[in-house]
Design a protein around this motif. Structure first.
Motif, mmCIF file in Angstrom:
data_model
loop_
_atom_site.group_PDB
_atom_site.id
_atom_site.type_symbol
_atom_site.label_atom_id
_atom_site.label_comp_id
_atom_site.label_asym_id
_atom_site.label_seq_id
_atom_site.Cartn_x
_atom_site.Cartn_y
_atom_site.Cartn_z
ATOM 1 N N GLU A 1 18.389 30.612 39.229
ATOM 2 C CA GLU A 1 18.048 31.979 39.654
ATOM 3 C C GLU A 1 19.226 32.663 40.359
ATOM 4 O O GLU A 1 20.011 32.037 41.064
ATOM 5 N N VAL A 2 19.308 33.973 40.131
ATOM 6 C CA VAL A 2 20.352 34.806 40.718
ATOM 7 C C VAL A 2 19.809 35.584 41.909
ATOM 8 O O VAL A 2 20.469 35.696 42.947
ATOM 9 N N GLY B 1 24.735 37.494 30.946
ATOM 10 C CA GLY B 1 23.342 37.741 31.286
ATOM 11 C C GLY B 1 22.653 36.461 31.707
ATOM 12 O O GLY B 1 23.302 35.473 32.068
ATOM 13 N N SER B 2 21.344 36.477 31.628
ATOM 14 C CA SER B 2 20.523 35.346 32.056
ATOM 15 C C SER B 2 19.465 35.046 31.003
ATOM 16 O O SER B 2 19.121 35.896 30.185
ATOM 17 N N MET C 1 20.408 39.532 27.653
ATOM 18 C CA MET C 1 19.414 38.629 28.213
ATOM 19 C C MET C 1 18.902 37.764 27.061
ATOM 20 O O MET C 1 18.731 38.260 25.944
ATOM 21 N N THR D 1 26.835 37.263 43.221
ATOM 22 C CA THR D 1 26.661 38.565 42.571
ATOM 23 C C THR D 1 27.930 39.401 42.666
ATOM 24 O O THR D 1 28.237 40.168 41.749
ATOM 25 N N ALA E 1 19.801 43.858 36.760
ATOM 26 C CA ALA E 1 20.801 43.233 35.889
ATOM 27 C C ALA E 1 21.909 44.222 35.528
ATOM 28 O O ALA E 1 23.101 43.869 35.520
ATOM 29 N N TYR F 1 15.899 35.140 30.442
ATOM 30 C CA TYR F 1 15.056 36.094 31.160
ATOM 31 C C TYR F 1 13.571 35.883 30.942
ATOM 32 O O TYR F 1 13.086 35.790 29.802
ATOM 33 N N GLU G 1 13.561 44.790 37.006
ATOM 34 C CA GLU G 1 14.464 43.647 36.989
ATOM 35 C C GLU G 1 15.681 43.883 36.101
ATOM 36 O O GLU G 1 16.805 43.506 36.461
ATOM 37 N N PHE H 1 16.919 34.411 36.249
ATOM 38 C CA PHE H 1 17.421 35.653 36.835
ATOM 39 C C PHE H 1 16.751 35.942 38.174
ATOM 40 O O PHE H 1 17.392 35.937 39.217
#
Length: 380
Positions: A347-348, A44-45, A84, A361, A76, A47, A72, A318
């Motif tokens: 950031e993704v 995950g990130s 997260m 991704t 994910a 968040y 959002e 994220f």
């Protein structure tokens, strides 16, 4: 006489209720392994919704944005993310404890809908040491994480008469969700021995104050008997597997964490070295921060190593938004007001949900779709 006995009994019961009678010990290695084996591969990130500059703006009633969070976390879920890392703040609880817990419940419902279990962060030593409730200032143009705030902040940290409020915050928040299956765990303090960063005035005697408080934070969290793990991650240094090299704060982190955690923003060789050092403690390991492209830390460099070593992988950032962490750390010294950086730092996804780099991704999807510990061959 009878009344006096009843009053004495009532006082005794109240005293017992206030003591950590249900407090648990640090998990054994076997308990930690049993918990970790029951989880999916945790990816995950860190968040924060794109609409919030910091953890206060994320959670305050006036700016809490469940519709945006739902959108959002849906993105994910599509990537196969399962966790997260989400920051809370003691001032939110002091101002409106019931409101904060109500919004946490809303957030947890949204996360569960998308099969995501958050790791909540209670305190944080990074960035602005003077947090204030209410409307937050707008982002400083061209500056990385220009509105993030420390918790508890310099004033609360230095004033031990306020520690009772911090105790109330930890016990109430962790205790209210101690047996909630929607919660992954509790990261009790982010980078506790970090001086702060940015252009802020350093907090005097910060490391000593944090070392004194961190032990209490672990005590308070354990006292409400959470069935989720407690952790606090190492982030600097080169010999984490040698306790004699650790400072006072790091020794507490290692000694008290149920599962180990760490941060790494370096090239893959260094990431692998640090990951193995953390695994040497014989407990499950979570990498709770990584991925800073301009610093050599990338998804394609670190994520397959994490998968192979069966450690949790939580990158910084994220969706691009008000935190502006697509900009590098050096933007505090030279703001990127005219041009974007050559490459995004963190950031993704972009604000509209499209990938910054589709190859990244695609890699996340490919690795999360494979069984735990299995790194499928690349597809070109």
């Amino acid at each position: 006489m009878k009344l006096r006995v009843l009053l004495a009994a009532a006082v005794a019961c109240a005293a017992l209720a206030g003591t950590p009678a249900e407090a648990r010990d640090q998990w054994t290695k076997a308990q930690a392994k049993q918990w970790y084996d029951a989880q999916p591969w945790l990816v995950g990130s860190n968040y924060n919704p794109a609409t919030a500059i910091n953890q206060l703006e994320m959670w305050q009633a006036a700016t809490f944005d469940p519709a945006r969070i739902d959108k959002e976390l849906g993105w994910a879920e599509q990537l196969g993310m399962t966790t997260m890392r989400v920051y809370l703040h003691n001032l939110l609880w002091e101002d409106d404890a019931e409101g904060l817990k109500k919004r946490m419940n809303v957030f947890l419902d949204i996360a569960a809908k998308h099969h995501i279990k958050p790791l909540f962060v209670l305190f944080d030593s990074c960035w602005d040491p003077d947090p204030k409730l209410g409307p937050q200032h707008p982002p400083i143009p061209g500056v990385h994480n220009s509105g993030w705030v420390q918790a508890p902040g310099a004033a609360r940290l230095a004033d031990k008469s306020q520690y009772g409020k911090l105790e109330g915050y930890v016990k109430d928040v962790v205790g209210s969700f101690a047996h909630d299956k929607r919660v992954l765990g509790w990261d009790v303090w982010n980078e506790p021995n970090n001086g702060g960063g940015g252009n802020y005035t350093p907090t005097p005697h910060k490391k000593e104050l944090v070392a004194g408080l961190l032990t209490q934070v672990f005590d308070w969290a354990q006292s409400v008997d959470p069935e989720q793990p407690l952790t606090s991650g190492l982030w600097i240094g080169d010999h984490w597997d040698k306790p004699e090299t650790l400072d006072a704060v790091e020794r507490i982190q290692v000694a008290r964490s149920d599962v180990m955690s760490f941060h790494d923003y370096n090239w893959p060789e260094k990431f692998a070295e640090r990951a193995r050092q953390m695994l040497s403690y014989g407990r499950p390991v979570l990498c709770t921060e990584y991925m800073a492209r301009g610093n050599g830390s990338t998804f394609d460099g670190s994520l397959p190593i994490g998968k192979k070593l069966n450690i949790a992988m939580i990158n910084w950032g994220f969706v691009d938004g008000k935190s502006q962490t697509r900009l590098p750390w050096d933007s505090w010294k030279k703001p990127y007001t005219m041009d974007e950086p050559t490459i995004w730092f963190h950031e993704v996804l972009r604000a509209d949900g499209t990938p910054y780099r589709k190859a990244e991704t695609d890699l996340i999807k490919r690795l999360t779709a494979a069984p735990k510990g299995v790194v499928p061959p690349p597809t070109y």
